[in-house]
Design a protein around this motif. Structure first.
Motif, PDB file in Angstrom:
ATOM      1  N   GLU A  53      22.611   1.323  -4.686  1.00  0.00           N
ATOM      2  CA  GLU A  53      21.784   1.570  -3.506  1.00  0.00           C
ATOM      3  C   GLU A  53      22.617   2.041  -2.317  1.00  0.00           C
ATOM      4  OE1 GLU A  53      18.620   1.805  -2.952  1.00  0.00           O
ATOM      5  OE2 GLU A  53      17.908   1.104  -4.883  1.00  0.00           O
ATOM      6  N   SER A  54      23.777   1.416  -2.086  1.00  0.00           N
ATOM      7  CA  SER A  54      24.522   1.700  -0.859  1.00  0.00           C
ATOM      8  C   SER A  54      26.022   1.846  -1.045  1.00  0.00           C
ATOM      9  CB  SER A  54      24.287   0.575   0.140  1.00  0.00           C
ATOM     10  OG  SER A  54      24.848  -0.628  -0.369  1.00  0.00           O
ATOM     11  N   ASP A  55      26.501   1.693  -2.256  1.00  0.00           N
ATOM     12  CA  ASP A  55      27.941   1.675  -2.521  1.00  0.00           C
ATOM     13  C   ASP A  55      28.621   0.590  -1.677  1.00  0.00           C
ATOM     14  OD1 ASP A  55      30.059   2.508  -4.078  1.00  0.00           O
ATOM     15  OD2 ASP A  55      30.605   4.164  -2.762  1.00  0.00           O
ATOM     16  N   TYR A  56      27.922  -0.560  -1.545  1.00  0.00           N
ATOM     17  CA  TYR A  56      28.405  -1.750  -0.840  1.00  0.00           C
ATOM     18  C   TYR A  56      28.578  -1.527   0.664  1.00  0.00           C
ATOM     19  CZ  TYR A  56      29.839  -2.690  -5.715  1.00  0.00           C
ATOM     20  OH  TYR A  56      29.898  -2.823  -7.069  1.00  0.00           O
ATOM     21  N   ASN A  57      27.895  -0.543   1.222  1.00  0.00           N
ATOM     22  CA  ASN A  57      28.044  -0.176   2.635  1.00  0.00           C
ATOM     23  C   ASN A  57      26.873  -0.726   3.450  1.00  0.00           C
ATOM     24  OD1 ASN A  57      28.345   1.047   5.122  1.00  0.00           O
ATOM     25  ND2 ASN A  57      28.475   3.122   4.321  1.00  0.00           N
ATOM     26  N   THR A  58      27.160  -1.614   4.392  1.00  0.00           N
ATOM     27  CA  THR A  58      26.098  -2.222   5.189  1.00  0.00           C
ATOM     28  C   THR A  58      25.450  -1.240   6.159  1.00  0.00           C
ATOM     29  OG1 THR A  58      27.607  -2.972   6.931  1.00  0.00           O
ATOM     30  CG2 THR A  58      27.201  -4.486   5.082  1.00  0.00           C
ATOM     31  N   ILE A  74      22.781  -2.394   3.047  1.00  0.00           N
ATOM     32  CA  ILE A  74      23.391  -2.587   1.738  1.00  0.00           C
ATOM     33  C   ILE A  74      22.359  -2.648   0.616  1.00  0.00           C
ATOM     34  CG2 ILE A  74      23.485  -5.129   1.771  1.00  0.00           C
ATOM     35  CD1 ILE A  74      26.469  -4.743   0.807  1.00  0.00           C
ATOM     36  N   PHE A  75      21.134  -3.107   0.937  1.00  0.00           N
ATOM     37  CA  PHE A  75      20.067  -3.158  -0.053  1.00  0.00           C
ATOM     38  C   PHE A  75      19.080  -2.001   0.098  1.00  0.00           C
ATOM     39  CE2 PHE A  75      21.152  -6.950  -2.106  1.00  0.00           C
ATOM     40  CZ  PHE A  75      21.626  -7.844  -1.168  1.00  0.00           C
ATOM     41  N   GLN A  76      19.318  -1.120   1.075  1.00  0.00           N
ATOM     42  CA  GLN A  76      18.446   0.029   1.329  1.00  0.00           C
ATOM     43  C   GLN A  76      16.992  -0.407   1.517  1.00  0.00           C
ATOM     44  OE1 GLN A  76      19.697   3.734   1.494  1.00  0.00           O
ATOM     45  NE2 GLN A  76      20.792   2.077   2.482  1.00  0.00           N
ATOM     46  N   ILE A  77      16.789  -1.284   2.482  1.00  0.00           N
ATOM     47  CA  ILE A  77      15.465  -1.797   2.824  1.00  0.00           C
ATOM     48  C   ILE A  77      14.680  -0.672   3.480  1.00  0.00           C
ATOM     49  CG2 ILE A  77      14.231  -3.465   4.237  1.00  0.00           C
ATOM     50  CD1 ILE A  77      16.698  -5.311   3.872  1.00  0.00           C
ATOM     51  N   VAL A 125      14.527   1.897  -7.206  1.00  0.00           N
ATOM     52  CA  VAL A 125      14.796   2.931  -8.204  1.00  0.00           C
ATOM     53  C   VAL A 125      16.206   2.799  -8.776  1.00  0.00           C
ATOM     54  CG1 VAL A 125      15.035   5.423  -8.541  1.00  0.00           C
ATOM     55  CG2 VAL A 125      13.119   4.516  -7.209  1.00  0.00           C
ATOM     56  N   ALA A 126      17.190   2.584  -7.924  1.00  0.00           N
ATOM     57  CA  ALA A 126      18.568   2.500  -8.404  1.00  0.00           C
ATOM     58  C   ALA A 126      18.742   1.362  -9.399  1.00  0.00           C
ATOM     59  CB  ALA A 126      19.531   2.326  -7.234  1.00  0.00           C
ATOM     60  N   TRP A 127      18.115   0.200  -9.124  1.00  0.00           N
ATOM     61  CA  TRP A 127      18.235  -0.916 -10.059  1.00  0.00           C
ATOM     62  C   TRP A 127      17.564  -0.578 -11.376  1.00  0.00           C
ATOM     63  CZ3 TRP A 127      14.859  -4.371 -12.479  1.00  0.00           C
ATOM     64  CH2 TRP A 127      15.495  -5.406 -13.152  1.00  0.00           C
ATOM     65  N   LYS A 128      16.387   0.029 -11.311  1.00  0.00           N
ATOM     66  CA  LYS A 128      15.682   0.406 -12.537  1.00  0.00           C
ATOM     67  C   LYS A 128      16.487   1.409 -13.342  1.00  0.00           C
ATOM     68  CE  LYS A 128      10.982  -0.293 -10.825  1.00  0.00           C
ATOM     69  NZ  LYS A 128       9.734   0.381 -10.453  1.00  0.00           N
ATOM     70  N   SER A 129      17.128   2.350 -12.672  1.00  0.00           N
ATOM     71  CA  SER A 129      17.862   3.411 -13.359  1.00  0.00           C
ATOM     72  C   SER A 129      19.220   2.971 -13.898  1.00  0.00           C
ATOM     73  CB  SER A 129      18.091   4.588 -12.409  1.00  0.00           C
ATOM     74  OG  SER A 129      16.879   5.120 -11.984  1.00  0.00           O
ATOM     75  N   HIS A 130      19.927   2.126 -13.137  1.00  0.00           N
ATOM     76  CA  HIS A 130      21.321   1.837 -13.472  1.00  0.00           C
ATOM     77  C   HIS A 130      21.594   0.413 -13.940  1.00  0.00           C
ATOM     78  CE1 HIS A 130      22.613   5.687 -11.846  1.00  0.00           C
ATOM     79  NE2 HIS A 130      21.802   5.468 -10.824  1.00  0.00           N
ATOM     80  N   CYS A 131      20.670  -0.501 -13.691  1.00  0.00           N
ATOM     81  CA  CYS A 131      20.973  -1.913 -13.943  1.00  0.00           C
ATOM     82  C   CYS A 131      20.047  -2.566 -14.968  1.00  0.00           C
ATOM     83  CB  CYS A 131      20.910  -2.700 -12.636  1.00  0.00           C
ATOM     84  SG  CYS A 131      21.863  -1.967 -11.290  1.00  0.00           S
TER      85      CYS A 131
END
Length: 145
Positions: A53-58, A74-77, A125-131
């Motif tokens: 989602e953010s590459d650990y970037n707040t 960091i969670f792309q809210i 989407v990122a979690w569904k696609s990559h995790c």
């Protein structure tokens, strides 16, 4: 919920200054906040989510032209559903106007937000696609947890 509130306070305060976490540093932080196993979600899944989602970037932001909304932190809210940023048409603002540029106000709003839960994080989407349905153990590998 308590762990998410603590996590939100930490990450919102960091977001004002901006921080890019190292993978293991974030893993330790999330573990200390009690998110390892929270609602059955492993620490590795949290790390996978934040990596994609953010590459650990707040301070990460992403504008979505199709919905005229912005993803923050960091969670792309997303501003359309969770944090009315004052710029998003028809925002729902599920967390009572969390403005990421004002950490104190955001923290106070986050404490009163009863809708903030895993529904916010894991439909992304990122979690569904990559995790999801992937071996995510490498995200915590070598972190001495």
């Amino acid at each position: 919920m308590k762990a998410l509130i603590i996590l939100g306070l930490l990450l919102l305060s960091v977001a004002v200054q901006g921080k890019v976490f190292e993978r293991c540093e974030l893993a330790r932080t999330l573990k200390e906040l009690g998110l390892d196993g929270y609602k059955g979600v492993s620490l590795a899944n949290w790390l996978c989510l934040t990596r994609w989602e953010s590459d650990y970037n707040t301070k990460a932001t992403n504008y979505n032209p199709s919905s005229e909304s912005t993803d923050y932190g960091i969670f792309q809210i997303n501003s359309k559903w969770w944090c009315d940023d004052g710029k998003t048409p028809n925002a729902v603002d599920g967390c009572h106007n969390i403005h990421h540029s004002h950490a104190a106000a955001a923290a106070k709003s986050l404490q009163s937000c009863q809708t903030l839960s895993l529904r916010l994080y894991f439909p992304l989407v990122a979690w569904k696609s990559h995790c999801r349905d992937h071996d995510v153990s490498s995200y915590v590998e070598g972190c001495s947890l």
